[in-house]
Design a protein around this motif. Structure first.
Motif, short mmCIF file in Angstrom:
data_model
loop_
_atom_site.label_atom_id
_atom_site.label_comp_id
_atom_site.label_asym_id
_atom_site.label_seq_id
_atom_site.Cartn_x
_atom_site.Cartn_y
_atom_site.Cartn_z
N ILE A 1 -5.04 -4.78 -3.20
CA ILE A 1 -4.42 -4.78 -4.53
C ILE A 1 -4.76 -3.42 -5.12
O ILE A 1 -5.93 -3.11 -5.37
N GLU A 2 -3.73 -2.59 -5.29
CA GLU A 2 -4.00 -1.23 -5.77
C GLU A 2 -2.76 -0.64 -6.42
O GLU A 2 -1.64 -1.09 -6.18
N GLN A 3 -3.00 0.37 -7.23
CA GLN A 3 -1.89 1.04 -7.91
C GLN A 3 -0.88 1.58 -6.89
O GLN A 3 -1.26 2.06 -5.81
N VAL B 1 2.03 -4.41 -3.60
CA VAL B 1 2.91 -3.92 -2.53
C VAL B 1 2.34 -4.21 -1.14
O VAL B 1 3.03 -4.76 -0.28
N ASP B 2 1.10 -3.84 -0.91
CA ASP B 2 0.54 -3.99 0.44
C ASP B 2 0.51 -5.46 0.87
O ASP B 2 0.76 -5.78 2.04
N ASN B 3 0.24 -6.34 -0.10
CA ASN B 3 0.25 -7.78 0.19
C ASN B 3 1.65 -8.27 0.57
O ASN B 3 1.83 -8.98 1.56
N ALA C 1 3.52 8.45 2.43
CA ALA C 1 2.07 8.23 2.40
C ALA C 1 1.70 7.05 1.50
O ALA C 1 0.98 6.13 1.91
N HIS C 2 2.20 7.04 0.27
CA HIS C 2 1.79 5.96 -0.64
C HIS C 2 2.83 5.78 -1.74
O HIS C 2 3.14 6.74 -2.45
N ALA C 3 3.33 4.55 -1.88
CA ALA C 3 4.40 4.26 -2.86
C ALA C 3 5.57 5.23 -2.64
O ALA C 3 6.22 5.67 -3.58
#
Ligand SMILES: [Zn+2]
Length: 272
Positions: free
Chosen positions: A31-33, A42-44, A163-165
């Motif tokens: 659970i992260e920004q 998102v990752d979940n 890489a991220h979002a």
């Protein structure tokens, strides 16, 4: 229809599935920004879809376990919404979950991870299973299973565009939960990870030096990559590629031969 979610089994069913040799997938996330435009889950959401679909389509060969929702995220604590678990606690926790399956007789375990910083820790948890039990365990990031589709569809620059979002994660979330993507908040691309020729970050190949900085030092929005290039159509292709490859891998893993362990140390020589 054969059950594909571990949590829905009764205990006699769990015993039967262990005896049949089902491959256990343990989804691992965080659970992260994820920038201004995506929710913190998102990752979940991504890893849940890929692992549960793979099990559903596997005709009983794969069982997907309940997800490990939180991950190792200290570097991201400058952004609200993020939860972190200390690295050693995380490794022990992941190991204990897998080891519980081994104690039931399951002997093929795969961590399928959706958060970059978890990967090296999942790798270690899997290795501890291999070193201490008769079972085989492995760990994979779900994006690595989507490489064929990414090679075909990627528009963002390399390295740094995914890489991220980024193009990758935003595309998948647009496909799975379009109503939760705040499209008007998608920002111009940020590729803060390209520090120098040795330190850069991308889901599909990072630089030779592993150095993860604290996130708030390097990004304003929390994004790393180019979410402007995301589409739900790409998300569908990425997901389907990962699911196909995960089912394929689990079949090969099931069939992988385990040779007997040997001890060549002189202390093991037979006395005559
Ligand atoms: Zn993510």
């Amino acid at each position: 229809m054969t059950k594909h979610l571990y949590r829905t089994l009764t205990w006699p069913e769990a015993r039967a599935r262990a005896k049949q040799g089902a491959v256990i997938i343990i989804p691992v996330a965080a659970i992260e920004q994820h920038g201004y435009h995506l929710p913190i889950d998102v990752d979940n959401v991504l890893v849940e879809h890929i692992t549960e679909e793979a099990a559903r389509r596997s005709e009983g060969h794969i069982l997907t376990a309940p997800m490990i929702h939180y991950g190792f995220n200290e570097h991201n604590m400058g952004f609200p919404g993020t939860i972190t678990v200390r690295e050693y606690v995380f490794i022990d926790f992941c190991y204990d979950v897998a080891h519980s399956f081994v104690r039931q007789g399951f002997d093929r375990i795969v961590y399928v991870n959706g958060h970059g910083s978890n990967q090296m820790l999942c790798n270690l948890a899997a290795r501890r299973i291999n070193n201490t039990t008769r079972a085989l365990a492995g760990a994979v990031a779900h994006w690595a299973l989507a490489k064929d589709a990414v090679d075909r569809l990627r528009e963002s620059e390399f390295p740094g565009g995914m890489a991220h979002a980024c193009e990758f994660e935003t595309s998948l979330y647009m496909y799975l939960k379009p109503e939760l993507v705040e499209k008007d908040k998608i920002t111009a691309r940020e590729t803060p990870s390209r520090v120098n020729a040795f330190i850069y970050d991308d889901l599909f190949g990072s630089g030779p030096v592993h150095m993860v900085n604290r996130w708030s030092r390097i990004t304003e929005t929390g994004v790393e990559g180019d979410p402007q290039l995301a589409t739900p159509e790409k998300g569908y292709e990425f997901a389907e590629c990962s699911i196909r490859n995960l089912i394929h891998f689990c079949g090969l893993f099931r069939a992988q031969i385990v040779a007997p362990e040997r001890d060549f140390n002189h202390t093991n020589e037979q006395l005559d």
